[in-house]
Design an enzyme around this catalytic site. Structure first.
Site, PDB file in Angstrom:
ATOM      1  N   ASP A 120     -10.309  -4.043  30.779  1.00  0.00           N
ATOM      2  CA  ASP A 120      -9.516  -3.984  29.547  1.00  0.00           C
ATOM      3  C   ASP A 120      -8.949  -5.378  29.304  1.00  0.00           C
ATOM      4  OD1 ASP A 120      -7.946  -3.344  27.406  1.00  0.00           O
ATOM      5  OD2 ASP A 120      -6.635  -1.943  28.464  1.00  0.00           O
ATOM      6  N   SER A 162      -2.447  -2.791  30.697  1.00  0.00           N
ATOM      7  CA  SER A 162      -3.450  -1.955  30.049  1.00  0.00           C
ATOM      8  C   SER A 162      -2.804  -0.709  29.445  1.00  0.00           C
ATOM      9  CB  SER A 162      -4.537  -1.555  31.044  1.00  0.00           C
ATOM     10  OG  SER A 162      -5.461  -0.660  30.448  1.00  0.00           O
ATOM     11  N   HIS A 165      -8.177  -3.497  24.651  1.00  0.00           N
ATOM     12  CA  HIS A 165      -8.023  -2.540  23.554  1.00  0.00           C
ATOM     13  C   HIS A 165      -7.292  -3.156  22.372  1.00  0.00           C
ATOM     14  CE1 HIS A 165      -4.327  -1.736  26.007  1.00  0.00           C
ATOM     15  NE2 HIS A 165      -3.764  -1.591  24.821  1.00  0.00           N
ATOM     16  N   SER A 185       1.253  -3.887  25.762  1.00  0.00           N
ATOM     17  CA  SER A 185      -0.152  -4.105  26.107  1.00  0.00           C
ATOM     18  C   SER A 185      -0.529  -5.577  26.093  1.00  0.00           C
ATOM     19  CB  SER A 185      -1.049  -3.364  25.112  1.00  0.00           C
ATOM     20  OG  SER A 185      -1.140  -2.015  25.413  1.00  0.00           O
ATOM     21  N   GLY A 225       3.478  -1.578  22.792  1.00  0.00           N
ATOM     22  CA  GLY A 225       3.677  -2.969  22.415  1.00  0.00           C
ATOM     23  C   GLY A 225       3.621  -3.922  23.587  1.00  0.00           C
TER      24      GLY A 225
END
Length: 465
Positions: free
Chosen positions: A245, A350, A215, A334, A332
């Site tokens: 992801d 994720s 993402h 991720s 943040g």
């Protein structure tokens, strides 16, 4: 102008070390040894990294009798769930040194139940994964699942039959952990986006690259190591939502040296030596740009998560095949690294619910799946490049208190100079010219001038020809 990613700290926690990443991660003296016993009926002790191969072999041998497995970390034992009371099956499990556990639900029954949930209860704010410890599908609903949505979810679970699935509520809401701030940066839709670097890899064409969340790769094409800096890497492939992801991001400079390690702050790194499958019950560590280092355990595999779509108010971004954990994370984080103490890359952050104050569930993209999908191999560059100061690994750095290992105060509250806890390539991405150390550089190194040029606190040395 050339960018070379050079580690500022060479101290690493070696595989097999009894030095812990933190107070919550003290190892038993025999944690890295697989012990046998002359009595085949007596369970063996295993390293967490070894049980995956044993479980896979037993799964192929036992066929329909196999109903999942998990790692009992307190006893260092592998538990194999079986349906039926076939003594030959039990004998085979015990001969392999594992523990046989008779259960109600077969793998095929749980898979069929998961398909029913997908078709009848794909509701934003829900997630489900098989929990081999309970031999059920654990369904989680976040705080947004109320009223008719809650009724639909619970009625679907009830329709699966007794003892097949269980529902629990989560206090937070499921979201992808992407936000404006520090770490790896991009500009998209008129605003800033922050994610975390996961693991350095070599792309199929031999170029240096890194993995991060899908993402993040969908949100922006080009990424920088400082909030307002020039891009240093470009997204090559990105998958989100759907079957994963993950993103492959290639460094723009083909001479970038990107060592295979995770920076855990406080001058420590963990060398990443392999990619491995997750095992339920396994202890894992997460490193992210906002909250630093935290640990927990794997609670489920092949999880399906239904995120509320960020582009369609009435839509759902469903992601499958994720790892479910009880490790906390925040915006943040991720794309950040999920790994084991002995240097196995496990996953990429994720999303999930909660935060690192109240806790919650966090889901991770398996690294093995991402590598196979993008055709990359783990590791890249010369981990010994540059002049490191060889600081000693600090076993007191606490995973449960990331301020001791990686200062979480260096986050969105000071995005320009905040320290990058992304966990890849020793990247302490502060703002350009930031020599402050402390919060902006959790390694505590103020102005480490390894190599030529200007050290911006990021571990990237900018030099002119």
């Amino acid at each position: 102008m050339s960018h070379k990613r050079i580690p500022k700290r060479k101290a690493a926690l070696a595989a097999g070390s009894v030095a812990a990443l933190g107070a919550a991660a003290l190892l038993l003296p025999n944690a890295n040894a697989s012990q046998s016993n002359s009595d085949d009926a007596t369970p063996k002790t295993f390293k967490a990294t070894d049980v995956g191969d044993v479980a896979s072999q037993l799964a192929s041998q036992l066929g329909d009798a196999f109903a999942g497995s998990y790692y009992d970390s307190s006893k260092q034992q592998l538990v194999i769930n079986v349906v039926g009371d076939n003594s030959n099956v039990v004998n085979r499990i015990e001969k392999a040194g594992a523990v046989a556990n008779q259960v109600q639900n077969s793998t095929s029954a749980l898979q069929a139940a998961a398909k029913t949930l997908k078709s009848d209860a794909t509701i934003p704010g829900t997630a489900w994964a098989v929990d081999p410890k309970t031999n059920k599908i654990q369904v989680t609903a976040d705080s947004t699942v109320t009223g008719a949505k809650w009724n639909k979810l619970t009625s679907t679970v009830d329709s699966l039959g007794s003892g097949v699935a269980a529902v629990k509520k989560s206090a937070g809401s499921f979201k992808t952990f992407v936000s404006g701030g520090d770490a790896i940066f991009a500009q998209a839709n008129g605003g800033g986006v922050r994610c975390s670097l996961g693991f350095n890899v070599t792309a199929s064409d031999g170029s240096p690259a890194f993995l991060t969340a899908g993402h993040c790769g969908v949100a922006a094409k080009q990424w920088s190591d400082s909030q307002n800096g020039q891009p240093i890497a470009t997204v090559d492939q990105a998958t989100f939502p759907g079957a994963g992801d993950f993103s492959l991001v290639k460094y723009d400079d083909p001479n970038t040296q990107a060592p295979s390690e995770v920076n855990v702050g406080n001058g420590q790194t963990v060398q990443i030596t392999q990619a491995a499958e997750a095992t339920v019950g396994q202890q894992v560590f997460r490193m992210g740009s906002t909250t630093g280092l935290h640990d927990g355990s794997v609670t489920g595999l092949d999880a399906t998560v239904n995120f509320q779509s960020e582009t369609d108010p009435n839509g759902v971004d469903t992601v499958t095949g994720l790892i479910q954990t009880d490790v906390c994370a925040e915006a943040g984080d991720s794309g950040g690294s999920l790994f084991t103490q002995d240097g196995s890359a496990i996953g990429l952050t994720s999303g999930g619910s909660g935060d690192c104050t109240t806790g919650g569930e966090t889901f991770f993209q398996p690294v093995t799946t991402a590598l196979a999908a993008v055709g990359a191999t783990l590791g890249a560059g010369d981990a010994g490049a540059g002049a490191g100061d060889g600081g000693a690994a600090d076993p007191s750095a606490s995973a449960s208190d990331p301020a001791g290992a990686a200062d979480p105060s260096a986050s969105a509250s000071d995005p320009a100079g905040a320290g990058d806890q992304a966990g890849g390539a020793d990247d302490q991405a502060g703002g350009a010219g930031d020599q402050a150390g402390g919060a902006a550089d959790p390694s505590g190194a103020a102005g480490d001038q390894s190599g030529t040029g200007t050290d911006d606190g990021s571990g990237l040395v900018t030099s002119t020809p």
